[in-house]
Design a protein around this motif. Sequence first.
Motif, mmCIF file in Angstrom:
data_model
loop_
_atom_site.group_PDB
_atom_site.id
_atom_site.type_symbol
_atom_site.label_atom_id
_atom_site.label_comp_id
_atom_site.label_asym_id
_atom_site.label_seq_id
_atom_site.Cartn_x
_atom_site.Cartn_y
_atom_site.Cartn_z
ATOM 1 N N ARG A 126 13.989 -3.547 -0.016
ATOM 2 C CA ARG A 126 12.816 -3.337 -0.852
ATOM 3 C C ARG A 126 11.551 -3.388 -0.011
ATOM 4 N NH1 ARG A 126 8.741 -6.040 -3.553
ATOM 5 N NH2 ARG A 126 8.372 -5.349 -5.701
ATOM 6 N N SER A 127 11.488 -4.405 0.835
ATOM 7 C CA SER A 127 10.230 -4.546 1.573
ATOM 8 C C SER A 127 10.098 -3.430 2.626
ATOM 9 C CB SER A 127 10.103 -5.942 2.174
ATOM 10 O OG SER A 127 10.755 -5.999 3.399
ATOM 11 N N ARG A 128 11.239 -2.964 3.160
ATOM 12 C CA ARG A 128 11.149 -1.835 4.109
ATOM 13 C C ARG A 128 10.674 -0.577 3.393
ATOM 14 N NH1 ARG A 128 16.775 -1.190 6.498
ATOM 15 N NH2 ARG A 128 15.908 0.554 7.637
ATOM 16 N N CYS A 129 11.139 -0.447 2.149
ATOM 17 C CA CYS A 129 10.766 0.692 1.316
ATOM 18 C C CYS A 129 9.260 0.719 1.039
ATOM 19 C CB CYS A 129 11.469 0.522 -0.028
ATOM 20 S SG CYS A 129 12.555 1.836 -0.463
ATOM 21 N N ILE A 130 8.749 -0.466 0.761
ATOM 22 C CA ILE A 130 7.366 -0.580 0.286
ATOM 23 C C ILE A 130 6.371 -0.626 1.445
ATOM 24 C CG2 ILE A 130 5.762 -2.034 -1.047
ATOM 25 C CD1 ILE A 130 8.084 -0.745 -2.667
ATOM 26 N N SER A 131 6.724 -1.393 2.503
ATOM 27 C CA SER A 131 5.699 -1.767 3.488
ATOM 28 C C SER A 131 5.042 -0.553 4.151
ATOM 29 C CB SER A 131 6.281 -2.708 4.532
ATOM 30 O OG SER A 131 7.096 -1.980 5.403
ATOM 31 N N GLY A 132 5.835 0.495 4.409
ATOM 32 C CA GLY A 132 5.266 1.670 5.063
ATOM 33 C C GLY A 132 4.212 2.355 4.218
ATOM 34 N N GLY A 133 4.262 2.153 2.919
ATOM 35 C CA GLY A 133 3.320 2.828 2.025
ATOM 36 C C GLY A 133 2.070 2.029 1.750
ATOM 37 N N ARG A 134 1.998 0.834 2.350
ATOM 38 C CA ARG A 134 0.781 0.020 2.151
ATOM 39 C C ARG A 134 -0.247 0.484 3.174
ATOM 40 N NH1 ARG A 134 1.648 -6.063 1.573
ATOM 41 N NH2 ARG A 134 -0.481 -5.696 0.867
ATOM 42 N N TYR A 135 -0.795 1.653 2.901
ATOM 43 C CA TYR A 135 -1.606 2.340 3.900
ATOM 44 C C TYR A 135 -2.803 1.515 4.383
ATOM 45 C CZ TYR A 135 1.081 6.424 2.399
ATOM 46 O OH TYR A 135 2.073 7.281 2.106
ATOM 47 N N VAL A 136 -3.497 0.879 3.459
ATOM 48 C CA VAL A 136 -4.716 0.161 3.833
ATOM 49 C C VAL A 136 -4.408 -0.930 4.843
ATOM 50 C CG1 VAL A 136 -6.488 -1.402 3.003
ATOM 51 C CG2 VAL A 136 -5.862 0.584 1.679
#
Length: 857
Positions: free
Chosen positions: A725-735
Amino acid sequence: MRFALAPYAPHGFFRFFRFLTILTGCLILFVIVKWRNSPDISSVPRFPPQRIPEYVCPCNLTSNRPIREPIFLPNEIHTESRALILVESIYSRHTKMIAQIFNATKYPHQLETFSKSLPDLITGERGRFSVIIVENYYKYLNMQSWNRQLIDNYSKRYNVTIIGFMTSKINEVYQHARMKGSNLVMWQNQKAFNLSFSQESLVPYIARPEVSIQSLIPDYEDWVLFEPQKNFETVLACEDAKERPRAAIIRDLGAEDGVKRILIGHNVSLWIVRLGLLDSLRFATQGRFGFSLDRWIQIDIDDIFVGARGTRMIEADVDALVEAQDRLRKEISNFTFMLGFSGSYFRNGDDNEDRADEKLIEMASKFYWFCHMFRHNHPLEHNFTYLEAIMYQNKMFAETMKIPVPFKYSISPQHAGVFPVYQELYDAWRNVWDVKVTATEEYPHLRPASDRRGFIYKGIQVLPRQTCGLYTHTQFFHTYPDGISRLLNNVFGGDLFSSVLLNPISIFMTHQQNFAHDRLAIWVFENLIRFLKCHTRLELRWTDPISSADRYFKMFPQEKTPIWSNPCIDARHRTILPPAFNCSNFTLPNVLIVGPQKTGTTALGQFLSLHPNASTNLPVNDSFEELQFFGGKHYENGLEWYIDKFSPSSTVFEKSATYFDNTEAPIQVFTLIPNAKIVVVLYDPALRAYSWFQHIKAHNDSVALSVSTMDEVLEADDGPLKKLRSRCISGGRYVYHLDRWLEYFPSSQMVFVDGEMFKERPPIVMNKLIADLELPSFDYHNVLRFSPSKGFWCSLTKGKMNCLGKGKGRHYEPMSETLRTKLNKIFQPDNAALQKILQKLHLPMPKWLRSSLYNTK
Ligand SMILES: *[C@@H]1O[C@H](CO)[C@@H](O)[C@H](O)[C@H]1NC(C)=O
Ligand SMILES: *[C@@H]1O[C@H](CO)[C@@H](O)[C@H](O)[C@H]1NC(C)=O
Ligand SMILES: *[C@@H]1O[C@H](CO)[C@@H](O)[C@H](O)[C@H]1NC(C)=O
Ligand SMILES: *[C@@H]1O[C@H](CO)[C@@H](O)[C@H](O)[C@H]1NC(C)=O
Ligand SMILES: *[C@@H]1O[C@H](CO)[C@@H](O)[C@H](O)[C@H]1NC(C)=O
Ligand SMILES: *[C@@H]1O[C@H](CO)[C@@H](O)[C@H](O)[C@H]1NC(C)=O
Ligand SMILES: *[C@@H]1O[C@H](CO)[C@@H](O)[C@H](O)[C@H]1NC(C)=O
Ligand SMILES: *[C@@H]1O[C@H](CO)[C@@H](O)[C@H](O)[C@H]1NC(C)=O
Ligand SMILES: *[C@@H]1O[C@H](CO)[C@@H](O)[C@H](O)[C@H]1NC(C)=O
Ligand SMILES: *[C@@H]1O[C@H](CO)[C@@H](O)[C@H](O)[C@H]1NC(C)=O
Ligand SMILES: *[C@@H]1O[C@H](CO)[C@@H](O)[C@H](O)[C@H]1NC(C)=O
């Protein structure tokens, strides 16, 4: 005098050695014969040991009061360890001096000018700064009231101290003022008498209270002095001309408006203010900015046998060296001089100097020795085989002379080959001496000295080396460049003093000449130590370089990986350039497509390379054809590996989608190619996460295959699914990732590509991209075509469609509405923050981000 070299040589070098051994033997014979025939005394006059008075501490140090350690509450830390430094101008001398203190101590900091908008003080619930330094307190007093409130409110909420410098204003002869909005009374343009740190204050830690510092302050006139009063604590006490008690540094306990402050009545040019600033920082950050009182000092004497006749040590100097070492041991526990030897130059002076060389050998066991290089050779001029051979020679010299070389430490003449790295030197060191530690002044650059750092390369730990103002050309006090007072200032509060103050470990470089004639080095270090002992509570220690390196990289683990810079832009580095570098044929990319992954960067790179004026790296086989140099495993291969991949062109770009969310990449990229344009694709993070999930599923990721829908991944709260889950999400936390790039790159160098637009209408996006990259115009409508069968855009070259492989533009079930809602919710705070940043930087907003979804007002 029978110093013959053993006819020993390692396998493979025998012939070479025999030759050199015979040569050396002849040389010694020649010297002996010459010596027997007639006395050989250099005509260079000898100068007696220096006659500068020793420093006398104005106070009785035997009445040592115990250190009163403030008890720092183990309260939960609500702020990041970073200082905000608000300055009037980033170019002023005062700003530079403050920045250098922070650079030398490596306390994280952010420098900002007083301008309309302050940097964000808070991220989420956490404060971004643990202390605020105001370089010019008057500016703070006259700040826009909204900003002033922001700072004061922040300070109150997070218990953050403001440290402000107040300096006398030019042309204001005398001013007595009540400070704006406060009861504090101050006077400008004052003389300060009998300065001493207060025993009552909790702030002094390194500074030794009670010692009067008067006599050492050259320009004591320009102080702003404060009236001691209730709700304020005097940190640095003094008297004014009428002997009235005053404070030169005062602590505002925050009783008036709840804001804690420490006000300093002078600039950091004065060492006493630097001392006060360090202790204030430590106090204000509850010990987060501050080292212990231990300071490790190592003094290397390079070139112990190298030097022109007449400038070298004589027997009396050797005795003096031993005596100085004994005296230094009383102040620096276990202190021992480290002598760097180049065996070939043994007995290379006049008769008196040769006897000193022999005496050094007789007394060898009193010191620790390290290998310099047999003939003081410049390593860059030799290949590995030759380097190994001359190192063996020096080793044989040490064995024959029975000199102790107990530590796996070595120094390269002129530090050449250490940085920029010359791999052959490292390999030879390892093979012959099993070197574990070395030191250099050149990393990352010689100047400013406050920026020197360490690194580890090929298992060899490289420590920063400090200069003490004594070189081979500064051996006499009466010919010291620009006069001896410069050196005295260095010792009494200047660079040399600061070096020990700001660095837990100082390795100093000296040369044998500095211990000959007037023995300037002995005077310098003894008086430095007297001064340090008088005014600080620092505990001076010596330890061997191997233990120092251990300690250093435990304290500063972030420095282990070397950060490569372009050696061709540093004039010093150009003079110590390894043979593999050719500055007239040196290509680095000037555009970097950094990702993130799964946003169409491969297509973007492929399309960009269609442009006649853009070239990219040669293809590589591993890591999905990306170089993945910065922050990746190839980085340790060094710069040569990277530059080899490019050939010259007006625009050279590289694409590795792994860079964007890599924590190391921004600083590594910035250090090597600070002027590069950074291309970031902004694709709806919800779609990106979904695509990424499909991607790893297609690559048979067992965890991804274990669930039937992505919803299950999002609900996971432990185990491998949570990791996924965190690998999925972390890349999209652009800011979150963008922040790191913006820390180094100005927004003018950042180029954002709307990922969805790119997917739908690549010719339009490409035409805009090349305009942003300042490439000659080129119409992408002519070279890109939509492939109905593939369902995505392909390039058209010579009438042939060229589409990406099957891994790209993969087809899968569209995302369900519920999943879309869930993902949107996860990314909402980040997207809102991204919106704000782009607005603030006046950068175009991708269409997907403009949607009302993220309008949070
Ligand atoms: C220094 O302090 C010690 C102990 O307080 C005292 O015995 C000694 O007389 C003092 N010396 C001087 C020179 O004041
Ligand atoms: C600090 O103040 C002194 C005395 O006013 C001045 O001579 C010096 O230039 C100042 N230093 C800096 C760095 O501003
Ligand atoms: C402090 O360090 C930073 C980063 O290495 C550098 O850019 C800056 O120029 C340094 N400042 C000074 C005053 O040396
Ligand atoms: C600062 O705090 C005060 C009191 O809580 C509040 O009235 C004021 O609006 C705040 N100012 C700013 C700029 O946040
Ligand atoms: C400073 O200290 C000395 C010695 O204690 C004293 O004589 C003098 O009056 C003090 N004040 C000034 C302004 O010199
Ligand atoms: C606030 O900071 C000061 C140091 O500046 C410290 O002494 C004090 O314990 C802190 N208080 C809290 C509640 O954290
Ligand atoms: C000096 O060195 C010895 C061994 O080399 C060590 O045991 C001792 O603790 C050291 N002394 C100090 C004060 O560091
Ligand atoms: C290394 O240098 C030596 C002397 O400069 C030379 O004789 C030898 O051929 C060189 N070896 C290699 C492998 O280049
Ligand atoms: C460096 O490159 C230039 C131009 O490409 C070439 O002329 C020169 O010979 C090279 N120098 C060396 C030492 O290889
Ligand atoms: C761009 O490429 C074209 C075609 O190869 C060439 O004629 C032109 O000079 C190049 N322009 C620049 C700025 O390099
Ligand atoms: C310049 O460097 C490239 C890549 O290292 C190399 O292929 C090329 O031959 C070099 N050109 C010259 C003129 O040295």
